[in-house]
Motif scaffolding. Sequence first.
Motif, short mmCIF file in Angstrom:
data_model
loop_
_atom_site.label_atom_id
_atom_site.label_comp_id
_atom_site.label_asym_id
_atom_site.label_seq_id
_atom_site.Cartn_x
_atom_site.Cartn_y
_atom_site.Cartn_z
N PHE A 299 0.55 -0.85 0.12
CA PHE A 299 -0.17 0.34 0.10
C PHE A 299 1.04 1.09 -0.17
CE2 PHE A 299 -2.48 -3.40 2.79
CZ PHE A 299 -3.33 -3.13 1.24
N PHE A 300 1.62 1.45 0.69
CA PHE A 300 2.41 2.33 1.02
C PHE A 300 3.22 2.76 0.17
CE2 PHE A 300 6.78 4.44 2.22
CZ PHE A 300 6.19 5.84 2.73
N VAL A 301 4.00 1.38 -0.99
CA VAL A 301 4.96 1.61 -2.18
C VAL A 301 3.82 2.47 -2.90
CG1 VAL A 301 6.24 0.89 -3.72
CG2 VAL A 301 6.92 -0.01 -0.98
N LEU A 302 2.49 1.75 -3.34
CA LEU A 302 1.75 1.51 -4.20
C LEU A 302 2.18 3.13 -4.13
CD1 LEU A 302 0.40 0.97 -7.18
CD2 LEU A 302 -1.44 0.37 -5.17
N GLU A 303 1.50 3.44 -3.37
CA GLU A 303 0.58 5.53 -3.09
C GLU A 303 1.85 5.48 -3.22
OE1 GLU A 303 -1.91 6.40 -2.59
OE2 GLU A 303 -2.79 4.93 -2.29
N LEU A 304 3.98 5.66 -2.92
CA LEU A 304 4.57 6.22 -3.54
C LEU A 304 4.65 6.64 -5.07
CD1 LEU A 304 7.44 5.78 -1.60
CD2 LEU A 304 5.98 7.85 -1.41
N PHE A 305 4.57 6.06 -6.25
CA PHE A 305 4.47 5.65 -7.39
C PHE A 305 3.08 6.45 -7.73
CE2 PHE A 305 6.93 1.92 -6.74
CZ PHE A 305 7.95 2.23 -7.47
N VAL A 306 2.33 5.88 -7.23
CA VAL A 306 0.68 6.91 -8.28
C VAL A 306 1.45 8.34 -7.29
CG1 VAL A 306 -1.65 7.24 -7.69
CG2 VAL A 306 -0.65 5.44 -7.26
N GLY A 307 1.91 8.70 -6.31
CA GLY A 307 1.68 10.48 -5.74
C GLY A 307 2.93 11.49 -7.39
N VAL A 308 3.98 10.14 -6.97
CA VAL A 308 5.25 10.88 -8.81
C VAL A 308 4.39 10.73 -9.84
CG1 VAL A 308 7.06 10.07 -9.69
CG2 VAL A 308 7.18 9.80 -7.25
N ILE A 309 3.51 10.20 -10.42
CA ILE A 309 3.21 10.80 -11.15
C ILE A 309 1.81 11.22 -11.46
CG2 ILE A 309 1.46 9.13 -12.95
CD1 ILE A 309 2.50 6.28 -12.36
N ILE A 310 0.96 10.89 -10.25
CA ILE A 310 -0.28 11.92 -9.89
C ILE A 310 0.91 13.74 -10.14
CG2 ILE A 310 -1.47 13.93 -8.55
CD1 ILE A 310 -2.73 10.58 -8.20
N GLU A 311 1.53 13.49 -9.27
CA GLU A 311 2.49 15.03 -9.61
C GLU A 311 3.23 15.21 -10.65
OE1 GLU A 311 3.58 18.64 -7.93
OE2 GLU A 311 2.86 16.93 -6.50
N GLN A 312 3.70 15.25 -11.34
CA GLN A 312 4.20 15.17 -12.78
C GLN A 312 3.06 15.57 -13.58
OE1 GLN A 312 7.61 15.25 -13.62
NE2 GLN A 312 6.63 16.26 -15.69
N PHE A 313 2.11 15.22 -13.80
CA PHE A 313 0.42 15.05 -14.40
C PHE A 313 -0.16 16.57 -14.25
CE2 PHE A 313 -4.09 15.13 -14.40
CZ PHE A 313 -4.29 14.57 -15.56
N LYS A 314 0.12 16.61 -12.86
CA LYS A 314 -0.32 17.91 -12.68
C LYS A 314 0.63 19.63 -12.68
CE LYS A 314 -2.75 16.87 -7.92
NZ LYS A 314 -2.76 16.90 -6.55
N ILE A 315 1.71 19.09 -13.04
CA ILE A 315 2.51 19.81 -13.83
C ILE A 315 2.98 20.46 -15.09
CG2 ILE A 315 5.64 20.25 -13.82
CD1 ILE A 315 6.16 18.86 -11.34
#
Length: 324
Positions: A299-315
Motif C-alpha cells: 500500500f505505502f509503496v504503491l501510493e509512492l509510485f502513484v503520487g509521483v505520477i500524479i505530481e508530474q501530471f499536475k505539473i
Amino acid sequence: QRYCRLIAEHPRFDNFITTCILINTVCLALDSPLLDPKSSLSVFLNINSIFFTTIFLGEMLIKMTAHGIWRDEHAYLKNNWNVLDATVVLISLLDLVNVGPGNGFRALRTLRVLRPLRMIGRFPELKLVVNALVRSLPSVANVAIICTHFFLVFAIFGVNFLKGTFYSCNGEDFEQLSNEEIEYLTNPKPWGTLEAHNKMWIKSHLESCNAESWTNETIPTSKEICNCIGIGLWRKVLPQNFDNVFSAMSTLFEISTTEGWVDVMLAAVDQRGIDNQPVRDSNWQWAVFFILFLVIGAFFVLELFVGVIIEQFKILKARNGSAL
C-alpha cells in the motif's frame, strides 16, 4: 502539396482515421492464432487488415506530402507521435508480407498491438497522461531505489530467521505413519528412550538415513527422522522461501502484489526452526511481520509510485493549461 494539406487538416479526415483505428482495434481483438486460416472469420480479418493498412499508409503519405518528411519545421517525422504512427504502418506492411514458417518477419506480427496506440496522438488528454508517465520515469526510478531498500531490509530479516524453515515431512509414506510415529517425528526425543519395537520405525538401511551413528543421547531432528522413514519425504512446503536474499526478495515482491501472501504467512507461522516439522500456529508472531510488510510494501509503496505520477501530471497540466 496544397491539396494534401487541405485534406490532412480537415476535421472530417481526422475523424475518419480515428474511426478506422477504432474498428481496426476491435478486429485485432477478434483475431486469434487458433483460428482456422480457411475460416470465414480468418479471411475477413485478413481482408480487414489489408484494407486498413492501405488507409493508414495513404494517411501517412498524405501527411508527408503536406508537411514534408524531415527538413521543414513542422515536418512529419519531427513529431514523435507521427514517428509512432509511421512505425505502426511499417509494421503493418511487413505483417502483410506472405512469409513462410520460421521467417524473421513473422515475429513482427506480435507488434500489431501497437496499432491502438495511434489513438493517443489524436487526443490531447491522452497525450497529457502519456507524457506524464514518461516524464515521471526518473522520479519513479528514485522511488524504486527506495522501495528496493525497504524490501532488502525485510528480506535480510526474513533470511536470518526463516532460512531453511519452509520444509516439512510429507508425501504418501508420511500419510501412512501412525500417530506415535508422527508424534516422535514432530517432537523428537533421545534415541535411547525409544523401546525396541518403536525403533523399527527407522529404516537404517536407507542411503539417506544416518541412524547408525546415533547414540542413546542423540536427539535426531525431524528431517533426520523423516529421511529414515522414506526417501525424499523432506520437501518444501511452498515454492517461495527465505533460503537466501534473492529468494527472499522474490518472495516479498510476490507478496507485495497480494498474490499468495496468506500461504507464505501461514508457512512462517507454522515453522519451528531449521529441520523441524512444522506445527500449526507455532509462531503466530510472524503474522505481524507479514502484515507490516504488506502495509509498507503493497500500500505505502504503491501510493509512492502513484503520487509521483500524479505530481508530474499536475505539473504538465498547469504548464499546458489542459484539462483531463
